[in-house]
Design an enzyme around this catalytic site. Structure first.
Site, mmCIF file in Angstrom:
data_model
loop_
_atom_site.group_PDB
_atom_site.id
_atom_site.type_symbol
_atom_site.label_atom_id
_atom_site.label_comp_id
_atom_site.label_asym_id
_atom_site.label_seq_id
_atom_site.Cartn_x
_atom_site.Cartn_y
_atom_site.Cartn_z
ATOM 1 N N HIS A 219 0.821 -1.213 0.000
ATOM 2 C CA HIS A 219 0.000 0.000 0.000
ATOM 3 C C HIS A 219 0.855 1.263 0.000
ATOM 4 C CE1 HIS A 219 -3.390 2.495 1.921
ATOM 5 N NE2 HIS A 219 -3.891 2.029 0.796
ATOM 6 N N LYS A 221 3.277 4.427 -1.106
ATOM 7 C CA LYS A 221 3.412 5.371 -2.217
ATOM 8 C C LYS A 221 4.726 6.114 -1.998
ATOM 9 C CE LYS A 221 -1.240 4.931 -1.453
ATOM 10 N NZ LYS A 221 -1.811 4.262 -0.285
ATOM 11 N N ASP A 226 17.102 10.709 -7.685
ATOM 12 C CA ASP A 226 18.547 10.979 -7.532
ATOM 13 C C ASP A 226 19.023 10.854 -6.093
ATOM 14 O OD1 ASP A 226 18.728 11.373 -10.230
ATOM 15 O OD2 ASP A 226 18.736 13.559 -10.138
ATOM 16 N N HIS A 394 -9.394 11.048 2.176
ATOM 17 C CA HIS A 394 -8.537 9.873 2.112
ATOM 18 C C HIS A 394 -7.229 10.109 2.870
ATOM 19 C CE1 HIS A 394 -6.007 6.828 -0.172
ATOM 20 N NE2 HIS A 394 -7.074 6.112 0.115
ATOM 21 N N LYS A 396 -4.420 10.383 5.659
ATOM 22 C CA LYS A 396 -4.006 9.581 6.810
ATOM 23 C C LYS A 396 -3.024 10.424 7.621
ATOM 24 C CE LYS A 396 -4.024 6.705 2.917
ATOM 25 N NZ LYS A 396 -5.306 6.159 2.929
ATOM 26 N N ASP A 401 -0.300 17.190 20.199
ATOM 27 C CA ASP A 401 0.321 18.160 21.123
ATOM 28 C C ASP A 401 1.215 19.209 20.460
ATOM 29 O OD1 ASP A 401 -0.965 16.706 23.052
ATOM 30 O OD2 ASP A 401 0.827 15.691 23.801
#
Length: 476
Positions: A219, A221, A226, A394, A396, A401
């Protein structure tokens, strides 16, 4: 005289089937999993025998004692990164997160990196503009990994740009998840390969090798260019990140990373590449010396279905239990483990301001209904639940704090914590936390606060269906 009648054949088949089912039940019990998950699998196998066996064959195998690559190979890859990190003492890590930093570091040699610059993107247009700009500047290599790589407008734009760079002599490697990217035809990838791009699926699913691989997906990404610039977060490659969905925008979070922690992204990619292609990428050019680009201290944690411990799950648990003032959570799917749910409830009952933002309408009906079954558990402990109404969220992200930001590919659900290969950044920086906090507060303007009394008035049949769907969450 009929030696072996049809009735005898049926009896033998039934006997073998029952013995197989009993054998699988014994295996499930002997694996010493979470008791609730064990009971769920046993019930499925006993009450739905044929469906249960098929389901277990594809989704139920336990891989806790397996490894994606050998310990020896993991150490070889990690050595390149560890040679260049600074001593923990010289980075002056925040004392309130000493336990979390040590936990992540001991799990998989997840070092703390200083000198990092983070640029957030909250929409696909900005993210892809930045990604395209960096790809065009690539001189040596591009490492690109996505769960979903769609054969659509934006997908073909990415493909064309990568093919152009490959023709210029830049090394281009593309790693895609074979299940997540299943809608893209093989021709789509063959065109990239003909242009000189090395293209590889992660855990390819094909008969006769179709097994539980279908359940354990990559999952992540991740993009590394370089060895100096990286991207990670929640956005895949698909038009919906640009065009939105029927209900509004597709709200997501992604970021560009510049600085020493790019080595951690590189390590993650190289491990997945080796596991998929058995090619060992440890030349010095993949780990160039990096200078400080900013003042973010951070760790890049990875986790997956293999191995005894779930690093991201444990890191988030520790961070929640350590919170003193507030915890803001954005997640598209809310199916927490018992440990995470108890940690959140305990924090809220202790006076911590806990807010959880989820979409009002999800892209997955089953998961949406299952997620809503947990809302009352949180409301009863004074956790504030917000429904994002401006489209589909979508993102996440966890902000704690004004000091800690956790963001990446992992959702607040069982699948991300236990089944998927995920990657999250744990960022220890006040300014970054405040930036992420403001993103959350801006999203609150497009959200509605769930009223506990109104939530209790939901129709009985709706609550019943939520409870039914919740029964299957240990198997998700």
């Amino acid at each position: 005289m009929e030696i072996f009648s049809a009735n005898n054949f049926i009896l033998v088949f039934q006997l073998l089937y029952v013995l197989t089912a009993i054998g699988v039940v014994i295996v499930v019990i002997s694996e010493n999993r979470n008791p609730l998950k064990t009971i769920a699998w046993v019930l499925v196998l006993l009450l739905l025998p044929l469906v249960g066996l098929i389901f277990y064959y594809f989704f139920g195998e336990d891989h806790r004692k397996q490894r994606l690559i050998s310990r020896k190979m993991h150490k070889k890859i990690n050595r390149k990164t560890l040679e260049r990190i600074e001593l923990l003492e010289t980075l002056n890590p925040p004392t309130e997160y000493k336990g979390l930093i040590n936990l992540l570091n001991k799990q998989k040699d997840t070092p703390l990196y200083g000198g990092n610059k983070i640029t957030f993107y909250t929409n696909g247009i900005d993210k892809f503009d930045a990604l395209f700009e960096e790809i065009r500047k690539a001189k040596k290599y591009i490492h690109l990994q996505y769960y979903i790589f769609m054969d659509d407008v934006i997908g073909n734009q990415v493909k064309s740009l990568l093919m152009e760079k490959a023709r210029e002599g830049v090394e281009v490697r593309v790693l895609y998840d074979d299940v997540g990217s299943w809608t893209a035809k093989r021709k789509f990838y063959k065109e990239m390969a003909k242009a000189g791009i090395q293209v590889t699926p992660f855990l390819k699913v094909a008969f006769p090798l179709l097994t539980s691989r279908v359940n354990y997906r990559n999952h992540r990404k991740v993009v590394v260019i370089d060895g100096e610039v990286g991207f990670m977060g929640g956005m895949n490659i698909a038009d919906r990140y640009i065009n939105g969905v029927n209900g509004g925008v597709w709200r997501d979070s992604h970021f560009k990373l510049e600085g020493k922690a790019v080595h951690a992204l590189q390590t993650s990619f190289i491990i997945d590449w080796y596991a998929s292609r058995s090619e060992f990428l440890v030349a010095n050019k993949y780990f160039p010396p990096l200078t400080a680009k900013g003042d973010n201290l951070m760790q890049i944690a990875t986790s997956g279905p293999v191995g005894e411990f779930k690093e991201i799950h444990q890191g988030i648990f520790q961070a929640i239990t350590n919170a003193k003032d507030y915890i803001y959570i954005q997640t598209p799917y809310l199916i927490p483990t018992d440990a995470i749910m108890l940690a959140i409830q305990t924090a809220a009952m202790s006076g911590v301001d806990v807010r959880i933002m989820i979409p009002k309408k999800s892209d997955t009906t089953f998961v949406n209904i299952a997620s809503q079954s947990f809302i009352k558990n949180f409301l009863d402990t004074k956790v504030k639940i917000y429904f994002f109404t401006g489209g589909f969220i979508h993102s996440k992200m966890i902000i704690i704090d004004d000091a800690l930001t956790i963001t990446g590919s992992a959702n607040m659900d069982v699948r991300s914590f236990e089944h998927n290969f995920e990657i999250d950044a744990f960022v220890y920086n006040n300014d970054t936390a405040l930036t992420a906090k403001n993103i959350f507060l801006d999203d609150m303007e497009s959200s509605e606060l769930v009223d506990p009394e109104e939530w209790d008035k939901r129709p009985r049949h709706r609550r019943f269906f939520e409870s039914i769907f919740r029964l299957f969450t240990p198997l998700l």
